[in-house]
Motif scaffolding. Structure first.
Motif, PDB file in Angstrom:
ATOM      1  N   VAL A 181       0.188   8.436 -12.461  1.00 21.63           N
ATOM      2  CA  VAL A 181      -0.694   9.618 -13.278  1.00 21.63           C
ATOM      3  C   VAL A 181       0.183  10.627 -14.282  1.00 21.63           C
ATOM      4  N   LEU A 182       1.142  10.540 -14.716  1.00 16.97           N
ATOM      5  CA  LEU A 182       1.852  10.819 -14.821  1.00 16.97           C
ATOM      6  C   LEU A 182       2.643  10.501 -16.002  1.00 16.97           C
ATOM      7  N   GLY A 183       1.993   9.153 -16.055  1.00 19.73           N
ATOM      8  CA  GLY A 183       2.413   8.240 -16.937  1.00 19.73           C
ATOM      9  C   GLY A 183       3.848   8.273 -17.092  1.00 19.73           C
ATOM     10  N   HIS A 184       4.438   7.869 -15.782  1.00 19.49           N
ATOM     11  CA  HIS A 184       5.758   7.795 -15.835  1.00 19.49           C
ATOM     12  C   HIS A 184       5.814   5.807 -16.214  1.00 19.49           C
ATOM     13  N   ARG A 185       6.763   5.144 -17.043  1.00 20.88           N
ATOM     14  CA  ARG A 185       6.784   4.413 -17.947  1.00 20.88           C
ATOM     15  C   ARG A 185       8.038   3.761 -16.790  1.00 20.88           C
ATOM     16  N   GLN A 186       8.190   1.936 -16.721  1.00 16.71           N
ATOM     17  CA  GLN A 186       9.341   1.816 -15.988  1.00 16.71           C
ATOM     18  C   GLN A 186      11.024   1.173 -17.287  1.00 16.71           C
ATOM     19  N   ARG A 187      11.536   1.483 -17.132  1.00 14.66           N
ATOM     20  CA  ARG A 187      12.551   1.081 -18.211  1.00 14.66           C
ATOM     21  C   ARG A 187      12.947  -0.513 -18.108  1.00 14.66           C
ATOM     22  N   ASP A 188      12.540  -1.013 -18.676  1.00 15.02           N
ATOM     23  CA  ASP A 188      13.196  -2.722 -19.419  1.00 15.02           C
ATOM     24  C   ASP A 188      15.255  -2.206 -19.138  1.00 15.02           C
ATOM     25  N   HIS A 189      15.506  -2.757 -18.145  1.00 12.90           N
ATOM     26  CA  HIS A 189      16.817  -3.437 -18.207  1.00 12.90           C
ATOM     27  C   HIS A 189      17.574  -4.151 -19.420  1.00 12.90           C
ATOM     28  N   PRO A 248       1.853   9.286  -7.771  1.00 10.21           N
ATOM     29  CA  PRO A 248       1.305  10.327  -8.810  1.00 10.21           C
ATOM     30  C   PRO A 248       2.962   9.816  -9.763  1.00 10.21           C
ATOM     31  N   ALA A 249       3.765   9.928 -10.479  1.00  8.31           N
ATOM     32  CA  ALA A 249       4.584   8.984 -11.256  1.00  8.31           C
ATOM     33  C   ALA A 249       3.096   7.885 -12.392  1.00  8.31           C
ATOM     34  N   LEU A 307       0.964  -0.966  -0.009  1.00 13.72           N
ATOM     35  CA  LEU A 307       0.005  -0.656   0.337  1.00 13.72           C
ATOM     36  C   LEU A 307       0.842   0.967   0.092  1.00 13.72           C
ATOM     37  N   LEU A 308       1.658   1.143   0.929  1.00 12.74           N
ATOM     38  CA  LEU A 308       2.727   2.556   0.939  1.00 12.74           C
ATOM     39  C   LEU A 308       3.510   2.501  -0.938  1.00 12.74           C
ATOM     40  N   ARG A 309       4.086   1.423  -1.489  1.00  9.26           N
ATOM     41  CA  ARG A 309       4.846   1.644  -2.050  1.00  9.26           C
ATOM     42  C   ARG A 309       3.741   2.306  -3.579  1.00  9.26           C
TER      43      ARG A 309
END
Length: 67
Positions: free
Chosen positions: A59-67, A56-57, A48-50
């Motif tokens: 909601v703003l549309g941030h995508r996690q990069r694949d390594h 916010p990220a 839940l904390l995570r």
């Protein structure tokens, strides 16, 4: 299946210890239940904390990069 095989080997090698393990296993399982519930509770709190911290990220549309 592996646990049964290990128990059978223990029964052949030392039957009193195998019977003691057979009797004490349910007791140990019951004693471990509160610790499992506590672990699940902490896992849910951290999830839940995570989710709240990363909201916010997301909601703003941030995508996690694949390594």
């Amino acid at each position: 299946m592996t646990t049964l095989l290990i128990w059978c080997i223990l029964f052949v090698l030392c039957w009193p210890l195998a019977l003691l393990a057979l009797v004490l296993w349910p007791v140990l399982w019951l004693l471990s239940l509160p610790l499992r519930l506590l672990g699940m509770t902490f896992d849910a709190v951290f999830a839940l904390l995570r989710a709240v911290l990363f909201l916010p990220a997301r909601v703003l549309g941030h995508r996690q990069r694949d390594h």
